[in-house]
Design a protein around this motif. Structure first.
Motif, short mmCIF file in Angstrom:
data_model
loop_
_atom_site.label_atom_id
_atom_site.label_comp_id
_atom_site.label_asym_id
_atom_site.label_seq_id
_atom_site.Cartn_x
_atom_site.Cartn_y
_atom_site.Cartn_z
N SER A 363 0.95 -1.08 0.08
CA SER A 363 -0.01 0.31 -0.04
C SER A 363 1.20 1.12 0.08
O SER A 363 0.58 2.19 -0.47
CB SER A 363 -0.97 -0.30 1.39
OG SER A 363 -0.25 -0.05 2.52
N GLY A 364 2.08 1.12 0.75
CA GLY A 364 3.33 2.59 0.05
C GLY A 364 3.20 2.26 -0.95
O GLY A 364 3.83 3.73 -1.06
N ALA A 367 0.95 4.12 -2.71
CA ALA A 367 0.46 5.81 -1.99
C ALA A 367 1.81 6.84 -2.77
O ALA A 367 1.47 7.63 -3.40
CB ALA A 367 1.02 5.86 -1.05
N GLY A 391 4.21 13.10 4.22
CA GLY A 391 3.67 11.77 3.63
C GLY A 391 3.64 11.02 3.16
O GLY A 391 4.07 10.21 3.96
N VAL A 392 4.20 10.65 2.42
CA VAL A 392 4.42 10.03 1.46
C VAL A 392 5.60 9.16 2.29
O VAL A 392 5.81 7.97 3.36
CB VAL A 392 4.55 9.81 0.35
CG1 VAL A 392 5.32 8.34 -1.07
CG2 VAL A 392 4.15 10.29 -0.53
N MET A 395 4.96 7.33 5.81
CA MET A 395 4.15 6.48 5.91
C MET A 395 4.81 5.19 5.09
O MET A 395 4.86 3.92 5.26
CB MET A 395 3.00 6.46 3.98
CG MET A 395 1.62 5.30 3.99
SD MET A 395 0.72 5.85 2.94
CE MET A 395 0.56 4.15 2.34
N ASN A 399 5.18 2.70 8.02
CA ASN A 399 4.89 0.83 7.50
C ASN A 399 5.61 -0.04 7.37
O ASN A 399 5.75 -1.64 8.03
CB ASN A 399 4.68 0.83 5.50
CG ASN A 399 3.46 1.37 5.36
OD1 ASN A 399 2.39 1.58 6.08
ND2 ASN A 399 2.93 1.31 4.34
N TYR A 479 -4.31 2.89 0.13
CA TYR A 479 -3.32 3.04 1.41
C TYR A 479 -3.98 4.48 2.14
O TYR A 479 -5.15 4.60 2.03
CB TYR A 479 -2.60 3.69 0.88
CG TYR A 479 -3.01 4.87 -0.67
CD1 TYR A 479 -2.94 6.63 0.13
CD2 TYR A 479 -3.71 5.46 -1.86
CE1 TYR A 479 -2.70 7.47 -1.15
CE2 TYR A 479 -3.60 6.14 -2.63
CZ TYR A 479 -3.79 7.19 -2.37
OH TYR A 479 -3.94 7.79 -3.35
#
Length: 479
Positions: A363-364, A367, A391-392, A395, A399, A479
């Protein structure tokens, strides 16, 4: 000494069944020896030489944004290779230009790494995850051993090891889920609030269901359990020559206890159910561009489909008008189907721990790709793009850090299913006539764990179905 103490509470053979001409029955310690040996062997195989917990999560693909300093050094070496060093003014101008380009270049690249045993053991919640894997294997092998040895009457008392392991495993699973949800730094506030609301609603719905639903539709034998508990307590108190034994245990007391337990299970089941559906959607319905990168094998997808549907099917096994009456199935066969389906569902959920965690990591990647090459990413302003870049990065780092939290949310529901099924099978079916003088009659175990098993499937199916519907309408993303 621990085995001797446990077995002293569960005699291998009741006095009513003893024959005068028979020789002395085996001691409790001898009866428990096979189960103790199997449990110690499980400890050796899952911890000392091989770490089963690490085997499940080893060599998973982790995504990270490359380090800024590393890329900057590489670019400086490439720019200065074979070139005369520029002047000081030129160096300042090149540095400003390079920093502006480097910032965007960093976030348009992605580094891939693999998990290792040493790295997993240092991650958050690994200790909880490791305990859950051990308890799952220990309960499962003891349940199989009990079934194989149950044809020997004298070995039935050895199921005390199974009972203790199942009860401790059930409590450990619930406490582990509570621990992961109460960590404010790694659990979103919305997740904690939703869990509390679902837990409170579970208490109200459960008490209404136990009181109002006719026994011809759902019967957990709560009335029979209350009567048996009354008889058992009165008999126990009379042994101490008490002149005023207690009266009848009200059925409402047992119903209230079941409702409180239902609220606890309902609250801790919300986050695992939501996470399971999100991982399921990434693995089975990834974005079009990710089909070649994130697609799981077909047999994994089939197992993940079954993992979502199976708890919904288990609910039907308790509804008499839908199963026993139309198909004319006996109550004993229905009970065997309930226990067998629950054990199968728990083993299935444990076997999917690796695809579930990998889908969470993937999911990362989704994103990151949407930020770099998606339609929304192309339409962002510079300030919005910087915010999304941060933010990415966070994340992807989060994760990687929370791999074991996702593993706990996968293993804990499986061990809750297995423990309830094992207690229902051992105490409610196999030993219903073995210990007639025990303090807690087997029918009480049967009523309690039959209801908790069914209620877990109800909450799981409700939360998973709602999350799946929100995903289909576009309210929840990959995500």
């Amino acid at each position: 000494p621990l085995a001797r103490f446990i077995c002293s509470s569960f005699p291998a053979q009741p006095a009513a069944l003893a024959q005068p001409e028979m020789t002395s029955s085996p001691s409790g310690f001898v009866v428990c020896m096979p189960y103790v040996a199997i449990t110690l062997l499980t400890v050796a195989l899952t911890n000392f030489k091989w770490s089963l917990s690490c085997i499940f999560l080893n060599n998973l693909t982790v995504y990270k944004i490359p380090d800024k300093d590393m890329l900057k050094d590489q670019q400086e070496k490439a720019n200065n290779k074979g070139v005369k060093p520029p002047s000081a003014a030129r160096q300042r101008k090149n540095a400003a230009k390079m920093n502006s380009k480097l910032k965007e270049k960093i976030y348009n690249q992605l580094a891939i790494a693999a998990t290792s045993k040493e790295g997993l053991m240092q991650r958050l919640f690994f200790a909880e995850y490791d305990k859950l894997v051990f308890f799952f294997v220990a309960v499962l092998v003891n349940l199989c051993a009990f079934q194989m040895l149950s044809y020997h009457r004298e070995h039935q008392g050895g199921g005390a090891v199974l009972t203790c392991l199942a009860l401790v495993a059930l409590g450990t699973g619930i406490v582990s889920l509570l621990t992961t949800q109460l960590q404010t730094l790694v659990s979103p506030r919305a997740e904690r609030i939703t869990s509390v609301l679902v837990g409170a609603a579970s208490v109200l719905v459960a008490i209404l269901l136990l009181v109002l639903v006719p026994r011809e539709v759902l019967d957990f034998e709560v009335d029979t359990a209350a009567a048996a508990l009354t008889t058992s307590l009165q008999t126990t108190l009379m042994k101490f020559d008490m002149s005023n034994p207690i009266g009848e245990v009200p059925v409402f007391y047992l119903q209230t206890f079941l409702a409180i337990m239902a609220g606890l299970i309902g609250g801790v089941t919300v986050a695992p159910a939501v996470r399971s559906v999100r991982c399921y959607m990434v693995a089975t319905s990834p974005p079009e561009w990710a089909e070649a990168h994130l697609g799981e094998p077909m047999w994994i997808k089939l197992l993940m489909h079954l993992n979502i549907v199976l708890p919904m099917a288990i609910i039907v096994l308790w509804v008499k008008p839908l199963l026993e009456q139309p198909l004319e199935i006996s109550p004993n066969l229905t009970l065997y189907l309930q226990i067998g389906a629950s054990i199968f569902a728990s083993v299935l959920q444990l076997s999917l721990i690796r695809p579930q965690v990998q889908s969470y990591l993937d999911s990362g990647l989704v994103a990151w790709y949407e930020r770099c090459y998606g339609v929304q990413g192309a339409q962002m302003s510079t300030a919005e793009r910087d915010f999304q870049n941060t933010g990415v990065r966070l994340m992807l780092e989060l994760n990687s850090t929370l791999i074991c939290k996702i593993a706990v949310q996968t293993v804990a529901p499986a061990i809750m299913l297995l423990s309830c099924a094992a207690l229902l099978w051992h105490k409610g079916v196999e030993t219903k006539d073995v210990h007639p003088t025990s303090l807690v009659p087997p029918v009480v175990f049967k009523a309690v764990f039959s209801f908790l098993l069914w209620w877990y499937c109800v909450v799981w199916s409700t939360v998973a179905g709602t999350t799946l519907a929100l995903f289909r309408i576009g309210y929840i993303l990959h995500y």
